[in-house]
Scaffold this motif. Structure first.
Motif, PDB file in Angstrom:
ATOM      1  N   ALA A 167       8.525  31.872   6.218  1.00 49.74           N
ATOM      2  CA  ALA A 167       9.763  31.742   7.003  1.00 49.74           C
ATOM      3  C   ALA A 167       9.535  30.884   8.237  1.00 49.74           C
ATOM      4  O   ALA A 167      10.403  30.080   8.622  1.00 49.74           O
ATOM      5  N   ALA A 168       8.381  31.033   8.867  1.00 51.15           N
ATOM      6  CA  ALA A 168       8.070  30.232  10.060  1.00 51.15           C
ATOM      7  C   ALA A 168       7.924  28.763   9.703  1.00 51.15           C
ATOM      8  O   ALA A 168       8.360  27.875  10.459  1.00 51.15           O
ATOM      9  N   GLU A 169       7.319  28.476   8.559  1.00 50.90           N
ATOM     10  CA  GLU A 169       7.181  27.079   8.138  1.00 50.90           C
ATOM     11  C   GLU A 169       8.538  26.463   7.806  1.00 50.90           C
ATOM     12  O   GLU A 169       8.792  25.287   8.111  1.00 50.90           O
ATOM     13  N   GLU A 170       9.419  27.249   7.202  1.00 52.66           N
ATOM     14  CA  GLU A 170      10.782  26.764   6.957  1.00 52.66           C
ATOM     15  C   GLU A 170      11.500  26.488   8.284  1.00 52.66           C
ATOM     16  O   GLU A 170      12.229  25.496   8.420  1.00 52.66           O
ATOM     17  N   LEU A 171      11.298  27.362   9.260  1.00 52.35           N
ATOM     18  CA  LEU A 171      11.903  27.166  10.586  1.00 52.35           C
ATOM     19  C   LEU A 171      11.394  25.874  11.216  1.00 52.35           C
ATOM     20  O   LEU A 171      12.169  25.109  11.811  1.00 52.35           O
ATOM     21  N   ALA A 172      10.101  25.621  11.087  1.00 55.17           N
ATOM     22  CA  ALA A 172       9.529  24.394  11.642  1.00 55.17           C
ATOM     23  C   ALA A 172      10.163  23.167  11.022  1.00 55.17           C
ATOM     24  O   ALA A 172      10.528  22.205  11.714  1.00 55.17           O
ATOM     25  N   LEU A 173      10.322  23.176   9.698  1.00 55.32           N
ATOM     26  CA  LEU A 173      10.927  22.031   9.010  1.00 55.32           C
ATOM     27  C   LEU A 173      12.374  21.830   9.424  1.00 55.32           C
ATOM     28  O   LEU A 173      12.887  20.705   9.429  1.00 55.32           O
ATOM     29  N   ASP A 174      13.037  22.911   9.798  1.00 55.45           N
ATOM     30  CA  ASP A 174      14.443  22.823  10.197  1.00 55.45           C
ATOM     31  C   ASP A 174      14.608  22.402  11.653  1.00 55.45           C
ATOM     32  O   ASP A 174      15.527  21.638  11.988  1.00 55.45           O
ATOM     33  N   GLN A 175      13.718  22.858  12.523  1.00 54.07           N
ATOM     34  CA  GLN A 175      13.942  22.714  13.960  1.00 54.07           C
ATOM     35  C   GLN A 175      13.116  21.614  14.627  1.00 54.07           C
ATOM     36  O   GLN A 175      13.496  21.105  15.676  1.00 54.07           O
ATOM     37  N   ALA A 176      11.983  21.245  14.056  1.00 50.10           N
ATOM     38  CA  ALA A 176      11.111  20.264  14.710  1.00 50.10           C
ATOM     39  C   ALA A 176      11.736  18.874  14.687  1.00 50.10           C
ATOM     40  O   ALA A 176      12.381  18.481  13.709  1.00 50.10           O
TER      41      ALA A 176
END
Length: 689
Positions: A167-176
């Motif tokens: 979930a954190a890696e998905e968040l990174a791909l979405d927000q970075a």
């Protein structure tokens, strides 16, 4: 530029890092410290802070709130709810308290960072919280990815903290704002399985490496004496592995391959440098379990006297281990189930050791770039042994691989890395001025041997491009987006507004931030009809004269092969597809490369799609190329330019008789062609006086 790095995992300190003391104290810490050191040395205007977690259990160094590494680099340690050291699987429980502490610090600080750089998934969650609260953008480096681990070790999906990691890696791909990958494999294959995968926001920046100590490495009496305690015939060639004893490094797979192969045992010894350890039973569970597996395999195959596994070493001994193996005509082996990049491969290359490395991850890029070894399936014990035997039995091959290691020293350089890194970070912070108006002309050029190939001509092109008002610039290439982007940035080419990649099967346009790119999904929808990729692949397996290119060269809408270059083979390909009722474009170039695309996909149709997006007439478009995979693009645009160094008989093709054949090569030929066509336009439509 003030960059705040966020890195929570492992035992992080500014000097004398205890690599291997825990499973999470590894290469990502070295990468981070080398990165900030190189920025401090080579980029005068950059300052770096590192925010990490304070914890008990490993000494006062990891509780110290502020550690000044050098005048431009500081480590900040923030306590969290749980004061104990925690493995990465448990860090998600501390993200809230860490984020609160970091945000409070930033709110009270006299100066806030321009940008955050998050390292590993948990740090991305922290960075996203800071971004939401304070508006500071962030970039993300994954180092290793959960879904890659899951593919390599399916059982890990049930491990504690694994769901939070994905979930954190998905968040990174979405927000970075930007994702920094170490290799094309990471950018194009590893991230692809994520829901928020967006290739246009990923940049490949291979880590640098300080290889000076390895270029001049010599064996030492200490290393010679230590290994002689294990080896009955210490003069034999050495198969050397240096890695933490964790499951994903697959050291047990290497011992298995060696233990099964009597020919390999007869030719070479095996040396495994797996960190420094005390009593195995006092180590972390994963490390202890892996070390016990190694010892059991050595016993099972009765490898005593053939395998060395030193219990301890100093960090300064590492170059000597490489030199010990080189001096005996040995090979460096990386059998990891997945290797995100592989700094040890660069070190071995710098010393002059040939490589046998996993085909999963960064070694693909290193071996392709340097030509200094063989790639293997890390799960194939026989394949590992065969590759090692192939090099050991061929002195000429060993010598070629050894000498080619010099390429690593020239290519994977920290100064080169931080130059690109700092340019990207600066561009992200200083957004470009919005365009005043839409372009009135469009120039699309092939890359290899057209735009690039002559450094003086490319510099002239850059100067010319900067003064071309209302001219949109793009490239059309057989390379993938990330491969093309790496070449353009390494060659300091002006950043294109349009990237037509993979022989026209993908289109990207520059984002408003002036750094990342947005993939054109309308184009994908347009070309996907009647494309039966799996069926095409099955049919072409039956055609003689074709060899599939590497997995990295295969795309969703492109299949790539090496051909024998004969006209008969190309006709067999077309006939086989026709007989199977499959619609596809067959594009052959440089008498070697064969690309199969959807019937509607090509550089030419992609250029026309971009032209329509800009609302331009055909007469407002210039295209430039040099080879067979440019033919369709050159045919479709009246103002087409063939540079003087063309191949595949482009200048003699009747279908290209409308083209302008430049007298200059490469980028200078492009400028010449544009000026030629502009001159014709002005002559046909003189301005009113």
């Amino acid at each position: 530029m003030f960059v705040l790095h966020v890195a929570l995992q492992g035992c992080l300190r500014g000097n004398n890092v205890e690599y291997g003391v825990t499973t999470d104290t590894g290469g990502h810490i070295r990468y981070l410290l080398d990165l900030v050191a190189a920025c401090s040395r080579d980029v005068p205007e950059t300052r770096s802070f590192i925010a990490t977690r304070a914890f008990d259990g490993f000494g006062e160094a990891y509780r110290t709130p502020i550690e000044v590494v050098d005048p431009k680099t500081t480590i900040l340690r923030f306590p969290t709810d749980n004061p104990a050291y925690l493995a990465k699987e448990d860090l998600h429980s501390e993200i809230e308290s860490f984020s609160d502490a970091l945000i409070a610090h930033l709110e009270a600080a006299e100066e806030r960072p321009d940008l955050l750089h998050a390292h590993y998934a948990d740090a991305a969650v922290v960075a996203a919280k800071v971004k939401a609260k304070l508006g500071i953008p962030f970039v993300f480096t994954g180092h290793s990815l959960g879904k890659v681990k899951q593919k390599a070790m399916p059982s890990c999906a049930s491990d504690r903290g694994f769901g939070e990691r994905i979930a954190a890696e998905e968040l990174a791909l979405d927000q970075a704002s930007l994702i920094i990958a170490s290799s094309r494999d990471e950018a194009e294959l590893q991230y692809k399985s994520y829901r928020n995968y967006d290739p246009g926001r990923i940049r490949v920046l291979p880590p640098g490496s300080d290889l000076k100590a390895f270029c001049s490495a010599q064996s030492s009496p200490a290393v010679e004496q230590e290994l002689s305690r294990f080896l009955t015939e210490p003069e034999k060639p050495v198969l050397l592995a240096i890695a933490r004893p964790v499951t994903k490094k697959n050291l047990a797979g290497l011992v298995e391959a060696y233990g099964r192969s009597k020919p390999l045992q007869a030719l070479a010894n095996l040396v495994i440098v797996a960190g420094t350890r005390g009593d195995i039973d006092t180590l972390e569970a994963e490390i202890a379990e892996n070390l016990k597996d190694l010892l059991q395999l050595i016993d099972r195959y009765d490898l005593y006297g053939k395998v060395a596994y030193p219990k301890s070493h100093r960090s300064e001994d590492i170059p000597a281990f490489y030199a010990y193996a080189r001096d005996r005509g040995g090979i460096f082996v990386n059998p990891a189930l997945n290797e995100p990049f592989g700094l040890t491969l660069l070190e071995a290359a710098a010393v002059g050791l040939p490589l046998v490395a996993t085909d999963s991850g960064g070694p693909n890029d290193i071996v392709e770039t340097c030509g200094n070894g063989l790639l293997v399936d890390p799960r194939d014990a026989n394949g590992i042994a065969d590759a090692l035997l192939q090099i050991l039995k061929d002195p000429d091959l060993w010598t070629r691989f050894s000498q080619n290691g010099d390429v690593a020293v020239r290519t994977y350089d920290w100064s080169r890395h931080v130059t690109r890194y700092s340019e990207l970070m600066t561009d992200l912070v200083h957004l470009p001025e919005p365009a005043v108006q839409r372009p009135i002309q469009l120039l699309i050029s092939d890359i290899d041997n057209t735009l690039v190939g002559s450094v003086p001509h490319l510099h002239a092109f850059g100067n010319w491009r900067r003064v071309q008002e209302n001219l949109a610039f793009g490239v059309a290439t057989g390379r993938s987006f990330h491969s093309a982007m790496a070449v353009l940035e390494q060659q300091d080419v002006p950043r294109p507004e349009v990237m037509i990649t993979s022989v026209g099967s993908e289109i990207y346009t520059l984002d408003e931030n002036g750094v990342s790119y947005v993939q054109d999904h309308d184009w994908l929808q347009r070309i996907c009809g009647n494309w039966q990729r799996s069926a095409v692949e099955r049919v072409l397996r039956t055609v003689a004269g074709l060899t599939p290119q590497a997995p990295l060269e295969q795309r969703d809408f492109k299949l790539s092969y090496f051909s024998d270059g004969t006209h008969a083979t190309i006709e067999r390909v077309k006939q086989a597809l026709q007989n199977a009722g499959l619609l596809a474009s067959v594009i052959h170039s440089h008498k070697r490369y064969l690309d199969i695309l959807p019937i509607k996909a090509s550089k030419g149709t992609a250029v026309d799609h971009v032209r329509r997006r800009y609302g331009l007439a055909q007469t407002a478009v210039f295209v430039a190329g040099d080879s067979g995979n440019d033919i369709e693009m050159l045919q479709s645009i009246p103002q087409s330019i063939i540079v003087a160094n063309y191949s595949d008989d482009l200048g003699k093709l009747p279908s290209l008789k409308h083209s302008y054949i430049a007298s200059n090569t490469h980028a200078a030929g492009i400028i010449e062609g544009v000026l030629h066509f502009r001159g014709k336009q002005e002559a046909a439509c003189p301005r009113a006086s």
